[in-house]
Design a protein around this motif. Structure first.
Motif, PDB file in Angstrom:
ATOM      1  N   PHE A  78       0.840  -1.193   0.000  1.00  0.00           N
ATOM      2  CA  PHE A  78       0.000   0.000   0.000  1.00  0.00           C
ATOM      3  C   PHE A  78       0.883   1.253   0.000  1.00  0.00           C
ATOM      4  O   PHE A  78       0.955   1.994   0.987  1.00  0.00           O
ATOM      5  CB  PHE A  78      -0.937  -0.015   1.215  1.00  0.00           C
ATOM      6  N   PRO A  79       1.576   1.490  -1.110  1.00  0.00           N
ATOM      7  CA  PRO A  79       2.550   2.599  -1.158  1.00  0.00           C
ATOM      8  C   PRO A  79       1.921   3.963  -0.948  1.00  0.00           C
ATOM      9  O   PRO A  79       2.606   4.904  -0.544  1.00  0.00           O
ATOM     10  CB  PRO A  79       3.159   2.458  -2.555  1.00  0.00           C
ATOM     11  N   GLN A  80       0.615   4.075  -1.222  1.00  0.00           N
ATOM     12  CA  GLN A  80      -0.047   5.372  -1.051  1.00  0.00           C
ATOM     13  C   GLN A  80      -0.026   5.845   0.401  1.00  0.00           C
ATOM     14  O   GLN A  80      -0.187   7.041   0.672  1.00  0.00           O
ATOM     15  CB  GLN A  80      -1.493   5.303  -1.567  1.00  0.00           C
ATOM     16  N   ALA A  81       0.197   4.938   1.337  1.00  0.00           N
ATOM     17  CA  ALA A  81       0.261   5.321   2.751  1.00  0.00           C
ATOM     18  C   ALA A  81       1.588   5.991   3.100  1.00  0.00           C
ATOM     19  O   ALA A  81       1.698   6.607   4.167  1.00  0.00           O
ATOM     20  CB  ALA A  81       0.044   4.096   3.635  1.00  0.00           C
ATOM     21  N   GLY A  82       2.579   5.871   2.243  1.00  0.00           N
ATOM     22  CA  GLY A  82       3.855   6.539   2.468  1.00  0.00           C
ATOM     23  C   GLY A  82       4.623   6.030   3.667  1.00  0.00           C
ATOM     24  O   GLY A  82       5.294   6.800   4.361  1.00  0.00           O
ATOM     25  N   LEU A  83       4.584   4.727   3.912  1.00  0.00           N
ATOM     26  CA  LEU A  83       5.195   4.157   5.109  1.00  0.00           C
ATOM     27  C   LEU A  83       6.530   3.476   4.856  1.00  0.00           C
ATOM     28  O   LEU A  83       7.081   2.830   5.752  1.00  0.00           O
ATOM     29  CB  LEU A  83       4.222   3.187   5.769  1.00  0.00           C
ATOM     30  N   ALA A  84       7.061   3.609   3.652  1.00  0.00           N
ATOM     31  CA  ALA A  84       8.399   3.100   3.343  1.00  0.00           C
ATOM     32  C   ALA A  84       9.152   4.165   2.558  1.00  0.00           C
ATOM     33  O   ALA A  84       8.569   4.832   1.695  1.00  0.00           O
ATOM     34  CB  ALA A  84       8.325   1.811   2.535  1.00  0.00           C
ATOM     35  N   PRO A 145      14.465  12.405  14.047  1.00  0.00           N
ATOM     36  CA  PRO A 145      13.097  12.359  14.595  1.00  0.00           C
ATOM     37  C   PRO A 145      12.505  10.962  14.592  1.00  0.00           C
ATOM     38  O   PRO A 145      11.784  10.576  15.531  1.00  0.00           O
ATOM     39  CB  PRO A 145      12.315  13.301  13.674  1.00  0.00           C
ATOM     40  N   TYR A 146      12.800  10.191  13.543  1.00  0.00           N
ATOM     41  CA  TYR A 146      12.264   8.841  13.413  1.00  0.00           C
ATOM     42  C   TYR A 146      13.418   7.872  13.183  1.00  0.00           C
ATOM     43  O   TYR A 146      14.524   8.272  12.828  1.00  0.00           O
ATOM     44  CB  TYR A 146      11.233   8.775  12.281  1.00  0.00           C
ATOM     45  N   ILE A 147      13.156   6.600  13.360  1.00  0.00           N
ATOM     46  CA  ILE A 147      14.234   5.621  13.368  1.00  0.00           C
ATOM     47  C   ILE A 147      14.977   5.553  12.036  1.00  0.00           C
ATOM     48  O   ILE A 147      16.183   5.310  12.002  1.00  0.00           O
ATOM     49  CB  ILE A 147      13.709   4.216  13.774  1.00  0.00           C
ATOM     50  N   ALA A 148      14.284   5.804  10.931  1.00  0.00           N
ATOM     51  CA  ALA A 148      14.936   5.696   9.615  1.00  0.00           C
ATOM     52  C   ALA A 148      15.154   7.048   8.953  1.00  0.00           C
ATOM     53  O   ALA A 148      15.533   7.108   7.792  1.00  0.00           O
ATOM     54  CB  ALA A 148      14.118   4.788   8.695  1.00  0.00           C
ATOM     55  N   GLY A 149      14.923   8.141   9.672  1.00  0.00           N
ATOM     56  CA  GLY A 149      15.145   9.442   9.060  1.00  0.00           C
ATOM     57  C   GLY A 149      14.207  10.510   9.567  1.00  0.00           C
ATOM     58  O   GLY A 149      13.808  10.518  10.738  1.00  0.00           O
ATOM     59  N   ASP A 150      13.809  11.396   8.677  1.00  0.00           N
ATOM     60  CA  ASP A 150      12.975  12.538   9.050  1.00  0.00           C
ATOM     61  C   ASP A 150      11.490  12.276   8.866  1.00  0.00           C
ATOM     62  O   ASP A 150      10.674  13.176   9.114  1.00  0.00           O
ATOM     63  CB  ASP A 150      13.368  13.768   8.214  1.00  0.00           C
ATOM     64  N   ARG A 151      11.118  11.059   8.431  1.00  0.00           N
ATOM     65  CA  ARG A 151       9.719  10.752   8.166  1.00  0.00           C
ATOM     66  C   ARG A 151       9.321   9.459   8.861  1.00  0.00           C
ATOM     67  O   ARG A 151      10.075   8.482   8.853  1.00  0.00           O
ATOM     68  CB  ARG A 151       9.501  10.623   6.646  1.00  0.00           C
TER      69      ARG A 151
END
Length: 208
Positions: A78-84, A145-151
């Motif tokens: 579900f790429p539209q969720a922007g979670l990766a 801010p987050y474990i993998a970056g700014d998002r």
């Protein structure tokens, strides 16, 4: 993807991690609650997960087990969720997803079971020693801010809730880095929805 999405869980399990992820994704899904014991070990459910454990998901014809794998799968499905992150920017994302699934969970589990690893045995276990694991993770969550970056990403769902569980149940040192990181993510609307759904199941009221 329009395939039916089925979530197998128990509200008093690691299924809470996947519930949060599903609420972040925002796609419709069906929840199947399984009780510990005979129901999880039934032939019907063993056909889904031969380990007889929850959580698991079925998405169309695909079955995914293991929380980190489910989180990563849903982010891609579900790429539209922007979670990766974008594929070229996933180094930290993969690193911390699997650090939490391997060294972190193993170290915390052994601590809870009062299993001690002697210094000469550290090279035999994937995490080495608990102090190194905690120092490494504390540094990671304090750098950005987050474990993998700014998002915010699926890695924050998986890593974050493990930290949240540890702080809540006293299995994790209440270091400032962990408390601050958890404070940044614990009040997301999807997390609140997930808690409401699972807490209703624990209370016996269904999902409502």
């Amino acid at each position: 993807m329009a395939d039916e999405l089925i979530f197998y869980t128990n509200p008093q399990s690691r299924g809470r991690i996947v519930r949060w992820m599903l609420e972040e994704v925002g796609a419709p899904y069906e929840t199947v609650v399984l009780e510990y014991g005979d129901e999880m070990k039934s032939a019907e459910y063993l056909a889904v997960n031969p380990m007889g454990k929850v959580p698991a998901i079925r998405h169309g014809d695909e079955v995914v087990t293991e929380c980190a794998a489910i989180c990563a799968y849903l982010a891609d499905a579900f790429p539209q969720a922007g979670l990766a992150p974008e594929p070229a920017q996933r180094a930290a994302y993969y690193r911390w997803l699997f650090f939490a699934a391997g060294p972190f969970e193993s170290a915390i589990t052994n601590q809870s079971l009062e299993i001690s690893v002697a210094p000469e045995q550290e090279r035999m276990v994937g995490y080495g020693n608990l102090a190194a694991v905690l120092d490494t993770l504390a540094d990671a969550v304090s750098q950005r801010p987050y474990i993998a970056g700014d998002r915010f990403s699926a890695a924050d769902v998986y890593v974050g809730l493990q930290i949240g569980f540890g702080l809540e149940f006293g299995t994790l040192e209440k270091r400032a880095e962990f408390v601050d990181y958890w404070g940044r993510i614990k009040d997301r609307p999807a997390k609140k929805r997930a808690d409401e759904l699972d807490n209703a199941l624990v209370a016996g009221g269904g999902e409502g």
